[in-house]
Every structure is written in C-alpha cells, then in structure tokens.
Scaffold this motif. Structure first.
Motif, PDB file in Angstrom:
ATOM      1  N   LYS A   1       0.718  -0.994   0.061  1.00  0.00           N
ATOM      2  CA  LYS A   1      -0.103   0.140   0.250  1.00  0.00           C
ATOM      3  C   LYS A   1       0.741   1.398  -0.035  1.00  0.00           C
ATOM      4  N   PHE A   2       2.055   1.006   0.788  1.00  0.00           N
ATOM      5  CA  PHE A   2       3.023   2.175   0.607  1.00  0.00           C
ATOM      6  C   PHE A   2       3.375   2.588  -0.751  1.00  0.00           C
ATOM      7  N   LEU A   3       3.826   1.563  -1.564  1.00  0.00           N
ATOM      8  CA  LEU A   3       4.131   1.734  -2.987  1.00  0.00           C
ATOM      9  C   LEU A   3       3.193   2.208  -3.855  1.00  0.00           C
ATOM     10  N   HIS A   4       1.900   1.844  -3.545  1.00  0.00           N
ATOM     11  CA  HIS A   4       0.648   2.336  -3.979  1.00  0.00           C
ATOM     12  C   HIS A   4       0.433   3.867  -4.029  1.00  0.00           C
ATOM     13  N   TYR A   5       0.349   4.449  -2.675  1.00  0.00           N
ATOM     14  CA  TYR A   5       0.231   5.748  -2.660  1.00  0.00           C
ATOM     15  C   TYR A   5       1.467   6.510  -2.646  1.00  0.00           C
ATOM     16  N   VAL A   6       2.741   5.935  -2.772  1.00  0.00           N
ATOM     17  CA  VAL A   6       3.733   6.670  -3.080  1.00  0.00           C
ATOM     18  C   VAL A   6       3.998   7.168  -4.428  1.00  0.00           C
ATOM     19  N   ASN A   7       3.425   6.396  -5.188  1.00  0.00           N
ATOM     20  CA  ASN A   7       3.341   6.893  -6.754  1.00  0.00           C
ATOM     21  C   ASN A   7       2.804   8.056  -7.000  1.00  0.00           C
ATOM     22  N   SER A   8       1.743   8.706  -6.123  1.00  0.00           N
ATOM     23  CA  SER A   8       1.282  10.112  -6.454  1.00  0.00           C
ATOM     24  C   SER A   8       2.131  11.156  -5.960  1.00  0.00           C
ATOM     25  N   LEU A   9       3.283  10.687  -5.271  1.00  0.00           N
ATOM     26  CA  LEU A   9       4.283  11.630  -4.850  1.00  0.00           C
ATOM     27  C   LEU A   9       5.266  11.901  -5.923  1.00  0.00           C
ATOM     28  N   LEU A  10       5.583  10.751  -6.627  1.00  0.00           N
ATOM     29  CA  LEU A  10       6.839  10.563  -7.420  1.00  0.00           C
ATOM     30  C   LEU A  10       6.635  11.464  -8.804  1.00  0.00           C
ATOM     31  N   ASN A  11       5.524  11.639  -9.132  1.00  0.00           N
ATOM     32  CA  ASN A  11       5.187  12.315 -10.540  1.00  0.00           C
ATOM     33  C   ASN A  11       5.963  13.843 -10.277  1.00  0.00           C
ATOM     34  N   PRO A  12       5.636  14.765  -9.446  1.00  0.00           N
ATOM     35  CA  PRO A  12       6.294  15.870  -9.221  1.00  0.00           C
ATOM     36  C   PRO A  12       7.764  15.754  -9.327  1.00  0.00           C
ATOM     37  N   VAL A  13       8.171  14.947  -8.454  1.00  0.00           N
ATOM     38  CA  VAL A  13       9.648  14.687  -8.453  1.00  0.00           C
ATOM     39  C   VAL A  13      10.230  14.452  -9.818  1.00  0.00           C
ATOM     40  N   ILE A  14       9.695  13.621 -10.528  1.00  0.00           N
ATOM     41  CA  ILE A  14       9.921  13.289 -11.847  1.00  0.00           C
ATOM     42  C   ILE A  14      10.016  14.609 -12.810  1.00  0.00           C
ATOM     43  N   TYR A  15       9.019  15.352 -12.694  1.00  0.00           N
ATOM     44  CA  TYR A  15       8.901  16.465 -13.550  1.00  0.00           C
ATOM     45  C   TYR A  15       9.881  17.627 -13.398  1.00  0.00           C
ATOM     46  N   ALA A  16      10.372  17.568 -12.000  1.00  0.00           N
ATOM     47  CA  ALA A  16      11.340  18.544 -11.414  1.00  0.00           C
ATOM     48  C   ALA A  16      12.706  18.073 -12.088  1.00  0.00           C
ATOM     49  N   LEU A  17      13.037  16.822 -11.938  1.00  0.00           N
ATOM     50  CA  LEU A  17      14.137  16.150 -12.234  1.00  0.00           C
ATOM     51  C   LEU A  17      14.328  16.313 -13.986  1.00  0.00           C
ATOM     52  N   GLN A  18      13.366  16.097 -14.546  1.00  0.00           N
ATOM     53  CA  GLN A  18      13.312  15.980 -16.006  1.00  0.00           C
ATOM     54  C   GLN A  18      13.043  17.290 -16.942  1.00  0.00           C
ATOM     55  N   LEU A  19      12.356  18.319 -16.463  1.00  0.00           N
ATOM     56  CA  LEU A  19      11.925  19.345 -17.191  1.00  0.00           C
ATOM     57  C   LEU A  19      12.608  20.761 -16.483  1.00  0.00           C
ATOM     58  N   PRO A  20      13.537  21.411 -17.139  1.00  0.00           N
ATOM     59  CA  PRO A  20      14.125  22.562 -16.587  1.00  0.00           C
ATOM     60  C   PRO A  20      13.213  23.585 -16.343  1.00  0.00           C
ATOM     61  N   GLU A  21      12.445  23.853 -17.284  1.00  0.00           N
ATOM     62  CA  GLU A  21      11.033  25.026 -16.999  1.00  0.00           C
ATOM     63  C   GLU A  21      10.230  24.650 -15.754  1.00  0.00           C
ATOM     64  N   PHE A  22      10.147  23.326 -15.354  1.00  0.00           N
ATOM     65  CA  PHE A  22       9.586  23.198 -14.068  1.00  0.00           C
ATOM     66  C   PHE A  22      10.236  23.570 -12.902  1.00  0.00           C
ATOM     67  N   ARG A  23      11.337  23.406 -12.922  1.00  0.00           N
ATOM     68  CA  ARG A  23      12.331  23.624 -11.890  1.00  0.00           C
ATOM     69  C   ARG A  23      12.572  25.321 -11.515  1.00  0.00           C
ATOM     70  N   LYS A  24      12.533  25.831 -12.791  1.00  0.00           N
ATOM     71  CA  LYS A  24      12.807  27.234 -13.009  1.00  0.00           C
ATOM     72  C   LYS A  24      11.364  28.067 -12.324  1.00  0.00           C
TER      73      LYS A  24
END
Length: 324
Positions: free
Chosen positions: A246-269
């Motif tokens: 269940k932890f893995l199931h719910y933590v998926n909702s947390l990881l998407n913004p982290v991926i955006y921040a790591l992959q998209l420079p405009e997102f980080r700015k």
C-alpha cells in the motif's frame, strides 16, 4: 514490534506521504498553469488532470485510510467505509486512466503530428470526462455489493488495469520507435525548440508511466492473490507486506512531481520562482509591461522635447519683439 505499534508507525509514514503528495501536486498544478512555455504544450491539461487525481489521493484518500487503520474496523461505520472506498477507487482509477489518455495523446502527436496540431480543445475535455466517467462506473460496481456480486467488480477492475498496462506499454514502445526514426531522418536538420521540448516531455511521461507500473503492479497482484485465496490470505501474506505494498501504491502520487522537477528545466525554474514569490512567473506579461513602460517613457520624452522647443520659440519671438 507489536501490531498496534506497527500500525501507528505505518500511519505516521502515510501521513508524511500525504503531506508531500499535497504539496508536490499543488505545485505541479500551479507550475503548468503559470508557465507559458509549459502551458503551450497540448498535453498540459491532461497532466494537470493527473495532478488533480493525485492531489485527491493526498488530501482525502490517505487521511481517510490512516483514520480507518487507527480507529479499526469495529469503530468505523459503514458510511465511512463506503465513502473511503468511493474516494479511493475514483482517485486511483482517475490517475490510471489519466496516464492511459496521456500515453495515447503522445502517441497521436508522434505518429500524426499534423492532425495532432489541428486537434481542438474539445477533444481534450471529452477525454478528461471519459476518464472520470469510467472511474465512477467502477466505483459504482464496487458499492453495489447488495445488487451485484463482488466478482463483477473484481473482473471489471482486473480487466481495466490489465488493459491499461498493455496500452501504456504498447504506446510508449511506439513513441520510442517513432522518436528514434525521426532522430535518424532529421539528424542533419536543425530541430526546433518546440520539437525538443515535445521530445523531452515524451521521455518524462514515459518515466512517469514506468514508475507507475513499478508501484502499482504489486498492488494489482496483491488484489488477485486476495481474490484467489480468500480467507486464507492472512496466513499467506503478512500484514507488514500489505502495508508495504500500500505504501508503494500511494507513494506513486508523490513521485510524479519529483520526476517533472528532475526532467523538465522549465518546471524547476518555475518552482523556484513560485517559492521565492517572484513576479517573473509570467515572463510574457512582464515583458509586455516593460515594453509598454519604455514606449510610454519614449512618448513622454518626445512630448517634453516638443514642449521645450515650443517654449524656446516663444522666448525667441519675445526677444525679437523687444529688440524691435
């Protein structure tokens, strides 16, 4: 560690996840709404829809799940359990189907770019409505336990999840193949900024889908095991394993913004500017204001020069009259 202590520890973990899920996805919505470069991407509205689904998980589903675990099944009422099932299913399926729609939209943009550019905003609205409509239908099947058997809901859920995973896998294989083919044919040509940004977004969303599969697949398998073994499941699967899945199931909702921040420079700015409260979140508006200010200043300077010229002329005429 006793059972009660273990439950409290897991609830603390879930509470921390809920907080960061809310913060991360709220920031994601703000970034995609305020950054004009990201807002120009056609998949922007679908990504916002995905962030809203994940935001519901952090703001409503997780707190209700923690309450259910701390209070226990003997204290929780039937109404609360029905409400929790409804929100949990709608937000979960809303997140899954949003990823499927995003994958199909990206495939369409890569395979038929000209038709994709001509697609109207109405098509995106219809897709979002379909996402939540199917999620509501599955939720209704779960709540109609007195009319329909649990098997009807279970088979519908397994079919939807399995079909979604297959569609996601096939879609991103097609995207990968098309991007690779396009790179080989346009290697000598200059790639536009928009093309590079679309490609970066496709890679980012592929990572999001891969993370989703890794975090949701154990939960999907767990549901199948529970359905197959019935009352014998507590003897086969420990409570700690269920909480971890269940932890893995719910933590998926947390990881998407982290991926955006790591992959998209405009997102980080934009994140940095939002945190600092900078007014540069809207660069196009700021630039227009600056240009207008310079134009007004230039006009004012011209008016001042003309007024000075007129005054000097009058003064010269006055001197001439005096001399006469």
């Amino acid at each position: 560690m006793s059972t009660s202590t273990s439950i409290i520890a897991w609830c603390v973990v879930y509470g921390v996840i809920a907080f960061f899920v809310c913060v991360g996805n709220a920031l994601s919505v703000c970034v995609f709404l305020t950054n004009h470069r990201l807002r120009r991407l056609r998949a922007c509205v679908l990504i916002i829809n995905l962030s809203v689904a994940d935001l519901v998980v952090g703001a409503v589903t997780l707190p209700m799940y923690v309450t259910y675990q701390l209070a226990g099944p003997l204290i929780i009422t039937v109404t609360f359990r029905a409400a929790f099932d409804s929100v949990d299913l709608i937000s979960g399926f809303g997140s899954i189907f949003s990823l499927v729609v995003i994958a199909l939209e990206r495939t369409y943009s890569v395979c038929l770019p000209h038709r994709h550019r001509a697609t109207k905003a109405t098509a995106y609205v219809i897709c979002i409505c379909l996402v939540w409509s199917v999620a509501v239908i599955l939720m209704a099947l779960r709540l109609m336990r007195n009319v329909l058997s649990f098997n009807a809901f279970f088979y519908a859920m397994v079919t939807c999840l399995s079909t979604s995973l297959v569609i996601l896998a096939v879609a991103y294989l097609v995207i990968w193949y098309r991007i690779r083919s396009n790179n080989s044919t346009t290697r000598q040509n200059r790639q536009t900024r928009e093309h590079l940004q679309e490609r970066k977004l496709a890679v980012t969303l592929a990572i999001v889908t891969g993370v989703f599969t890794a975090t949701w697949l154990p939960f999907h398998i767990l549901n199948i095991i529970f359905f197959a073994c019935g009352m014998q499941c507590p003897l086969v699967i420990s409570l700690q394993s269920v909480y971890a899945i269940k932890f893995l199931h719910y933590v998926n909702s947390l990881l998407n913004p982290v991926i955006y921040a790591l992959q998209l420079p405009e997102f980080r700015k934009t994140i940095r500017k939002l945190i600092r409260g900078s007014n540069m979140v809207y660069p196009e508006i700021t630039s227009k204001i600056t240009m207008n200010s310079r134009f007004q200043a230039h006009q004012a300077a011209q008016i001042s020069e003309s007024e000075v010229g007129v005054a000097n002329k009058h003064q010269a005429n006055s001197i001439t009259l005096v001399n006469i």
